[in-house]
Design a protein around this motif. Structure first.
Motif, PDB file in Angstrom:
ATOM      1  N   PRO A 185      43.836  22.034 -28.023  1.00  9.79           N
ATOM      2  CA  PRO A 185      42.597  20.908 -28.657  1.00  9.79           C
ATOM      3  C   PRO A 185      43.050  19.366 -28.529  1.00  9.79           C
ATOM      4  O   PRO A 185      42.006  18.631 -28.409  1.00  9.79           O
ATOM      5  N   GLU A 186      44.570  19.149 -28.648  1.00 10.53           N
ATOM      6  CA  GLU A 186      44.891  17.706 -28.804  1.00 10.53           C
ATOM      7  C   GLU A 186      45.884  17.397 -27.757  1.00 10.53           C
ATOM      8  O   GLU A 186      46.796  18.445 -27.605  1.00 10.53           O
ATOM      9  N   TRP A 187      46.183  16.110 -27.466  1.00 11.74           N
ATOM     10  CA  TRP A 187      47.618  15.912 -26.975  1.00 11.74           C
ATOM     11  C   TRP A 187      48.758  16.117 -27.943  1.00 11.74           C
ATOM     12  O   TRP A 187      48.416  15.803 -29.289  1.00 11.74           O
ATOM     13  N   THR A 188      49.879  16.224 -27.551  1.00 11.82           N
ATOM     14  CA  THR A 188      51.079  16.475 -28.540  1.00 11.82           C
ATOM     15  C   THR A 188      52.069  15.545 -27.944  1.00 11.82           C
ATOM     16  O   THR A 188      52.436  15.395 -26.751  1.00 11.82           O
ATOM     17  N   LYS A 189      52.593  14.757 -29.196  1.00 11.28           N
ATOM     18  CA  LYS A 189      53.535  13.720 -28.756  1.00 11.28           C
ATOM     19  C   LYS A 189      54.809  14.361 -29.669  1.00 11.28           C
ATOM     20  O   LYS A 189      54.710  14.571 -30.737  1.00 11.28           O
ATOM     21  N   VAL A 190      55.790  13.978 -28.779  1.00  6.26           N
ATOM     22  CA  VAL A 190      57.220  14.741 -29.365  1.00  6.26           C
ATOM     23  C   VAL A 190      58.263  13.743 -29.193  1.00  6.26           C
ATOM     24  O   VAL A 190      58.238  13.081 -27.819  1.00  6.26           O
ATOM     25  N   CYS A 191      59.039  13.528 -30.209  1.00  3.65           N
ATOM     26  CA  CYS A 191      60.259  12.617 -30.006  1.00  3.65           C
ATOM     27  C   CYS A 191      61.442  13.273 -30.356  1.00  3.65           C
ATOM     28  O   CYS A 191      61.602  13.955 -31.190  1.00  3.65           O
ATOM     29  N   GLY A 192      62.424  12.298 -29.739  1.00  2.00           N
ATOM     30  CA  GLY A 192      63.798  13.032 -30.040  1.00  2.00           C
ATOM     31  C   GLY A 192      64.896  12.038 -29.449  1.00  2.00           C
ATOM     32  O   GLY A 192      64.439  10.798 -28.657  1.00  2.00           O
ATOM     33  N   ALA A 193      66.171  12.206 -29.434  1.00  2.74           N
ATOM     34  CA  ALA A 193      67.124  11.233 -28.861  1.00  2.74           C
ATOM     35  C   ALA A 193      67.730  11.697 -27.625  1.00  2.74           C
ATOM     36  O   ALA A 193      67.941  12.890 -27.326  1.00  2.74           O
ATOM     37  N   ASP A 194      67.566  10.877 -26.665  1.00  8.44           N
ATOM     38  CA  ASP A 194      68.327  11.200 -25.228  1.00  8.44           C
ATOM     39  C   ASP A 194      69.682  11.331 -25.290  1.00  8.44           C
ATOM     40  O   ASP A 194      70.355  10.407 -25.858  1.00  8.44           O
ATOM     41  N   GLN A 195      70.031  12.517 -24.874  1.00  9.70           N
ATOM     42  CA  GLN A 195      71.693  12.721 -25.101  1.00  9.70           C
ATOM     43  C   GLN A 195      72.262  11.827 -24.099  1.00  9.70           C
ATOM     44  O   GLN A 195      73.400  11.692 -24.705  1.00  9.70           O
ATOM     45  N   GLN A 196      71.943  11.276 -23.193  1.00  9.74           N
ATOM     46  CA  GLN A 196      72.894  10.585 -22.323  1.00  9.74           C
ATOM     47  C   GLN A 196      72.847   9.016 -22.767  1.00  9.74           C
ATOM     48  O   GLN A 196      73.779   8.419 -23.017  1.00  9.74           O
ATOM     49  N   SER A 197      71.646   8.409 -22.883  1.00 13.79           N
ATOM     50  CA  SER A 197      71.597   7.184 -23.418  1.00 13.79           C
ATOM     51  C   SER A 197      71.622   6.854 -24.918  1.00 13.79           C
ATOM     52  O   SER A 197      71.719   5.674 -25.402  1.00 13.79           O
ATOM     53  N   LYS A 198      71.557   7.873 -25.593  1.00 10.57           N
ATOM     54  CA  LYS A 198      71.499   7.766 -27.078  1.00 10.57           C
ATOM     55  C   LYS A 198      70.385   7.255 -27.679  1.00 10.57           C
ATOM     56  O   LYS A 198      70.202   6.745 -28.782  1.00 10.57           O
ATOM     57  N   LYS A 199      69.303   6.796 -26.750  1.00  9.71           N
ATOM     58  CA  LYS A 199      68.061   6.019 -27.132  1.00  9.71           C
ATOM     59  C   LYS A 199      66.814   6.952 -27.376  1.00  9.71           C
ATOM     60  O   LYS A 199      66.901   8.133 -27.076  1.00  9.71           O
ATOM     61  N   GLU A 200      65.885   6.839 -28.418  1.00 10.43           N
ATOM     62  CA  GLU A 200      64.933   7.629 -28.767  1.00 10.43           C
ATOM     63  C   GLU A 200      63.772   7.710 -27.620  1.00 10.43           C
ATOM     64  O   GLU A 200      63.587   6.543 -26.960  1.00 10.43           O
ATOM     65  N   ILE A 201      63.414   8.788 -27.338  1.00 10.84           N
ATOM     66  CA  ILE A 201      62.614   8.863 -26.274  1.00 10.84           C
ATOM     67  C   ILE A 201      61.457   9.837 -26.781  1.00 10.84           C
ATOM     68  O   ILE A 201      61.500  10.830 -27.342  1.00 10.84           O
ATOM     69  N   CYS A 202      60.139   9.489 -26.467  1.00  8.93           N
ATOM     70  CA  CYS A 202      59.106  10.392 -26.647  1.00  8.93           C
ATOM     71  C   CYS A 202      58.157  10.562 -25.506  1.00  8.93           C
ATOM     72  O   CYS A 202      58.184   9.790 -24.554  1.00  8.93           O
ATOM     73  N   TYR A 203      57.679  11.764 -25.536  1.00 10.77           N
ATOM     74  CA  TYR A 203      56.824  12.198 -24.543  1.00 10.77           C
ATOM     75  C   TYR A 203      55.336  12.656 -25.197  1.00 10.77           C
ATOM     76  O   TYR A 203      55.372  13.318 -26.165  1.00 10.77           O
ATOM     77  N   THR A 204      54.387  12.257 -24.383  1.00  8.18           N
ATOM     78  CA  THR A 204      52.895  12.732 -24.804  1.00  8.18           C
ATOM     79  C   THR A 204      52.298  13.719 -23.687  1.00  8.18           C
ATOM     80  O   THR A 204      52.674  13.420 -22.670  1.00  8.18           O
ATOM     81  N   THR A 205      52.140  15.052 -24.236  1.00  5.80           N
ATOM     82  CA  THR A 205      51.705  15.871 -23.238  1.00  5.80           C
ATOM     83  C   THR A 205      50.644  16.979 -23.431  1.00  5.80           C
ATOM     84  O   THR A 205      50.063  16.867 -24.745  1.00  5.80           O
ATOM     85  N   ARG A 206      50.187  17.494 -22.299  1.00  2.67           N
ATOM     86  CA  ARG A 206      49.065  18.382 -22.329  1.00  2.67           C
ATOM     87  C   ARG A 206      48.973  19.162 -21.172  1.00  2.67           C
ATOM     88  O   ARG A 206      49.224  18.709 -20.130  1.00  2.67           O
ATOM     89  N   ASP A 207      48.403  20.543 -21.352  1.00  3.22           N
ATOM     90  CA  ASP A 207      48.167  21.411 -20.381  1.00  3.22           C
ATOM     91  C   ASP A 207      46.790  21.441 -19.934  1.00  3.22           C
ATOM     92  O   ASP A 207      46.029  21.219 -20.772  1.00  3.22           O
ATOM     93  N   PHE A 208      46.625  21.814 -18.623  1.00  3.43           N
ATOM     94  CA  PHE A 208      45.244  21.890 -17.958  1.00  3.43           C
ATOM     95  C   PHE A 208      44.981  22.891 -17.504  1.00  3.43           C
ATOM     96  O   PHE A 208      46.027  23.313 -16.789  1.00  3.43           O
TER      97      PHE A 208
END
Length: 240
Positions: free
Chosen positions: A71-94
């Motif tokens: 029904p909607e886009w999904t945004k997920v956030c977490g810490a990148d294991q290599q850079s230790k920086k926060e990274i988010c991704y916004t995804t959807r299936d079609f």
């Protein structure tokens, strides 16, 4: 320890020796002179059979307007294991239909980095060497590359600037162009409605995401079971 050859090599070697021996014997014994036999009359040429018709492969480009699966886009956030920086991704299936996922689009946003990543999960059976091309709205096509393939699909990605992601927030569609096995262009049109709101909004709670994925999986499984039962009922002989 004597060297043992595989049995297949022994068979090949034996056959070679038999052929060589036969040739040697033929060379040692000249053939006896016999009167030449009259040449047989030539057999009538068989009627030429028409070549079987070959199945025609679909020619020309293919275009598919896809619809969202969730029904909607999904945004997920977490810490990148290599850079230790926060990274988010916004995804959807079609997919061609809402209950038939065909590909997935995700836009990765490493915090503090002007470079973003567009990642796709595409169906198998595409030509990998040409890569893929993509455009936002009516913009020009950019190029991306395939990264790795699995039995159920191939990952492809492209690095882009934040300005292109800003265009995605305002655009109504995204175009993905690939080539299939017969070198025909296949164009997927993905709706971008709601992307900007989810990209700039808060990330989904991991527990909520897990429930959403579980629910979607159950719905897809139920759909598959219903289709299987329908096919089985159609294959049963009448009157049984």
């Amino acid at each position: 320890m004597p060297i043992q050859f595989p049995r297949i090599f022994a068979a090949v070697l034996t056959g070679t020796l038999l052929v060589t021996a036969g040739v040697a014997q033929a060379q040692q014994k000249p053939p006896a002179h016999k009167p030449a036999a009259p040449a047989p009359a030539p057999a009538p040429a068989p009627a030429q059979q028409p070549a079987p018709a070959q199945q025609q492969q679909p020619q020309g480009p293919i275009k598919a307007d896809l619809v969202p699966v969730q029904p909607e886009w999904t945004k997920v956030c977490g810490a990148d294991q290599q850079s230790k920086k926060e990274i988010c991704y916004t995804t959807r299936d079609f997919g061609a239909q809402a209950d038939q996922p065909l590909l997935a689009l995700a836009v990765y946003d490493p915090k503090g980095d002007d470079s973003k990543i567009i990642r796709l999960l595409l169906p198998p059976g595409l030509l990998l060497k040409p890569g893929f091309r993509f455009a936002v709205g009516a913009g020009a096509l950019d190029a991306g590359e395939f990264e790795i393939c699995f039995p159920n699909g191939c990952f492809a990605q492209a690095k882009v600037k934040a300005a292109l992601v800003d265009q995605m927030k305002k655009a109504d569609k995204m175009t993905i162009v690939v080539k299939n096995q017969v070198n025909n262009e296949v164009t997927f049109l993905l709706p971008l409605t709601g992307f900007g709101k989810s990209y700039d909004g808060p990330a989904v709670d991991p527990k909520v995401l897990e429930e959403q994925q579980k629910k979607l999986q159950e719905e897809l499984q139920k759909k598959a079971d219903d289709e299987r039962k329908k096919l089985e009922s159609q294959q049963k002989p009448a009157g049984k």
